[in-house]
Enzyme design. Structure first.
Site, PDB file in Angstrom:
ATOM      1  N   LYS A  60      16.310 -42.922 -15.667  1.00  0.00           N
ATOM      2  CA  LYS A  60      16.136 -41.451 -15.449  1.00  0.00           C
ATOM      3  C   LYS A  60      15.200 -41.135 -14.310  1.00  0.00           C
ATOM      4  CE  LYS A  60      17.507 -39.471 -19.817  1.00  0.00           C
ATOM      5  NZ  LYS A  60      17.258 -39.521 -21.217  1.00  0.00           N
ATOM      6  N   LYS A  87      30.388 -46.495 -17.285  1.00  0.00           N
ATOM      7  CA  LYS A  87      30.458 -45.951 -18.177  1.00  0.00           C
ATOM      8  C   LYS A  87      30.620 -43.900 -18.125  1.00  0.00           C
ATOM      9  CE  LYS A  87      27.196 -45.303 -21.916  1.00  0.00           C
ATOM     10  NZ  LYS A  87      26.121 -43.749 -22.401  1.00  0.00           N
ATOM     11  N   LYS A 102      27.791 -37.577 -18.578  1.00  0.00           N
ATOM     12  CA  LYS A 102      27.613 -36.156 -18.091  1.00  0.00           C
ATOM     13  C   LYS A 102      26.591 -36.384 -16.603  1.00  0.00           C
ATOM     14  CE  LYS A 102      27.369 -35.384 -22.333  1.00  0.00           C
ATOM     15  NZ  LYS A 102      25.822 -35.293 -23.697  1.00  0.00           N
TER      16      LYS A 102
HETATM   17  P1  ADP Z   1      26.389 -38.741 -21.904  1.00  0.00           P
HETATM   18  O1  ADP Z   1      25.458 -40.100 -21.061  1.00  0.00           O
HETATM   19  O2  ADP Z   1      27.496 -38.034 -21.443  1.00  0.00           O
HETATM   20  O3  ADP Z   1      24.833 -37.791 -21.547  1.00  0.00           O
HETATM   21  P2  ADP Z   1      24.829 -38.556 -24.204  1.00  0.00           P
HETATM   22  O4  ADP Z   1      23.325 -39.113 -24.211  1.00  0.00           O
HETATM   23  O5  ADP Z   1      24.509 -37.115 -24.659  1.00  0.00           O
HETATM   24  O6  ADP Z   1      25.983 -38.364 -22.888  1.00  0.00           O
HETATM   25  O7  ADP Z   1      25.061 -39.146 -25.618  1.00  0.00           O
HETATM   26  C1  ADP Z   1      25.259 -38.766 -26.421  1.00  0.00           C
HETATM   27  C2  ADP Z   1      26.615 -39.868 -27.442  1.00  0.00           C
HETATM   28  O8  ADP Z   1      27.431 -40.324 -27.305  1.00  0.00           O
HETATM   29  C3  ADP Z   1      25.954 -41.530 -27.495  1.00  0.00           C
HETATM   30  O9  ADP Z   1      25.644 -41.496 -29.117  1.00  0.00           O
HETATM   31  C4  ADP Z   1      26.373 -42.014 -27.116  1.00  0.00           C
HETATM   32  O10 ADP Z   1      26.081 -43.338 -27.138  1.00  0.00           O
HETATM   33  C5  ADP Z   1      27.050 -41.730 -26.802  1.00  0.00           C
HETATM   34  N1  ADP Z   1      28.248 -41.362 -25.483  1.00  0.00           N
HETATM   35  C6  ADP Z   1      27.587 -41.795 -24.354  1.00  0.00           C
HETATM   36  N2  ADP Z   1      28.769 -41.470 -23.272  1.00  0.00           N
HETATM   37  C7  ADP Z   1      28.903 -42.580 -23.727  1.00  0.00           C
HETATM   38  C8  ADP Z   1      30.051 -43.582 -23.557  1.00  0.00           C
HETATM   39  N3  ADP Z   1      30.742 -43.651 -22.187  1.00  0.00           N
HETATM   40  N4  ADP Z   1      31.631 -43.863 -24.393  1.00  0.00           N
HETATM   41  C9  ADP Z   1      30.793 -44.617 -25.730  1.00  0.00           C
HETATM   42  N5  ADP Z   1      29.912 -43.607 -26.188  1.00  0.00           N
HETATM   43  C10 ADP Z   1      29.178 -42.918 -25.566  1.00  0.00           C
END
Ligand code: ADP
Ligand code: TRP
Length: 327
Positions: free
Chosen positions: A117, A196, A199
């Site tokens: 980040k 991957k 958001k």
């Molecule tokens: P983002 O990366 O979109 O901000 P978060 O960090 O809020 O997502 O992740 C929320 C949950 O979703 C976590 O348990 C994370 O491991 C899972 N997650 C996020 N992106 C993925 C992905 N591309 N594939 C599988 N699981 C994911």
């Protein structure tokens, strides 16, 4: 707590509407787990973590509602689980402070997610730095045994166990030491660019969008430049990989055959993927809309969850305060 049951706990940040990666990687596995007989589940929306990135109160609120609506749309039973908004149980910030006084600064500086980040975000605030301590508090405050998370969160789980042990070394046994439950099936769902889905990367698929916007998102999935007539390499096709995640075996076989036959373009495959999302998630899409059109219902559900969560939080905090001499 019922001694025969394991308590599972997981949170999802409200930094936007949950995307397909969040749904397949976190929401569905956690809901499946919460339905097992020997488990008791605590599921929450990590809106205090979101403020590390989102400073607009209206957006923060909107994201929290859409995150809650997504969990409920996918069948979370809020009567048998404890489903709450993190900020409704502010005791967690008190515990986060205590924990951060038991964890070395130098270890926090090594967190992958902070380093990542730090490189990407404009606003590198100290909340981002201390993020793992708030997450540890989320978990330890509720005596959780198991924490289902994606691979990216494993280091945070290690820090949680570590800070609990450091606290124990000084004050004696106080917390339950949690274990991570890694979901290996859908570990990393790719986004429309093949990286991957996230958001923060602008590469997501939001299955709750209206049809027009959803179609646009799907049309933006990156494919190679093989022409319509030529056979296509499904093994290395991101669009095919995404389709495969939600399609039935017959549908997958069918699409594979179309790829290999040629005369079938990526546009056709995108249309099939679009239709599959509408069909597969039709119930969830309408439930999601229903909740967002009835925010009072959502507030009521979350408030009841927070009341249940507060009882556990107070009990654990009383234990901690006593050890620290604050009672
Ligand atoms: P983002 O990366 O979109 O901000 P978060 O960090 O809020 O997502 O992740 C929320 C949950 O979703 C976590 O348990 C994370 O491991 C899972 N997650 C996020 N992106 C993925 C992905 N591309 N594939 C599988 N699981 C994911
Ligand atoms: N940091 C987690 C994520 O980005 C969200 C989260 C906050 C969490 N608190 C938690 C996950 C406690 C599990 C347990 O995905």
């Amino acid at each position: 707590m019922d001694k025969n049951k394991k308590r599972i706990l997981t949170g999802i940040q409200s930094t936007g509407t949950p995307h397909l990666g969040n749904i397949l990687g976190a929401i569905i596995p956690a809901i499946n787990m919460s339905q097992k007989k020997n488990y008791e589940s605590y599921l929450f929306i990590a809106d205090l973590h979101s403020i590390t990135q989102i400073k607009n109160p209206d957006i923060l609120k909107k994201n929290t509602y859409s995150t809650a609506a997504a969990w409920l749309a996918f069948g979370l039973d809020y009567t048998s689980s404890v489903f709450y908004r993190q900020s409704d149980v502010p005791q967690v910030t008190e515990l986060a402070w205590y924990l951060s006084c038991y964890f070395p600064y130098s270890r926090l500086a090594l967190a992958h997610s902070f380093k990542d980040k730090q490189d990407r975000l404009k606003d590198v605030n100290s909340g981002l730095f201390n993020y793992p301590m708030l997450m540890a508090a989320d978990i330890l405050l509720y005596d959780a045994n198991l924490v289902p998370v994606g691979k990216d969160q494993l280091q945070h789980l290690e820090m949680t166990r570590n800070v609990a042990n450091r606290f124990h070394n000084v004050n004696g046994e106080t917390f339950i030491i949690p274990e991570a439950e890694l979901n290996s099936e859908n570990m990393s769902i790719p986004g429309i660019d093949g990286q991957k889905m996230s958001k923060s990367k602008n590469n997501l698929i939001d299955i709750f969008l209206d049809e027009k916007k959803l179609k646009k998102q799907i049309q933006a999935i990156k494919t190679d430049s093989t022409s319509i007539e030529q056979p296509k390499d499904w093994k290395n096709c991101n669009l095919f990989n995404l389709y495969k995640l939600i399609a039935s075996n017959d549908q997958i076989k069918n699409l594979k055959a179309n790829y290999e036959r040629g005369g079938f373009g990526y546009g056709h495959a995108k249309q099939e993927f679009f239709e599959l999302i509408l069909e597969k998630f039709s119930k969830e899409r309408s439930e999601f809309d229903h909740y967002l059109n009835n925010l009072d219902v959502l507030d009521d559900i979350l408030k009841k969850g927070a009341n249940k969560a507060s009882e556990t939080a107070e009990m654990v905090l009383a234990r901690v305060r006593k050890k620290l001499g604050y009672n």
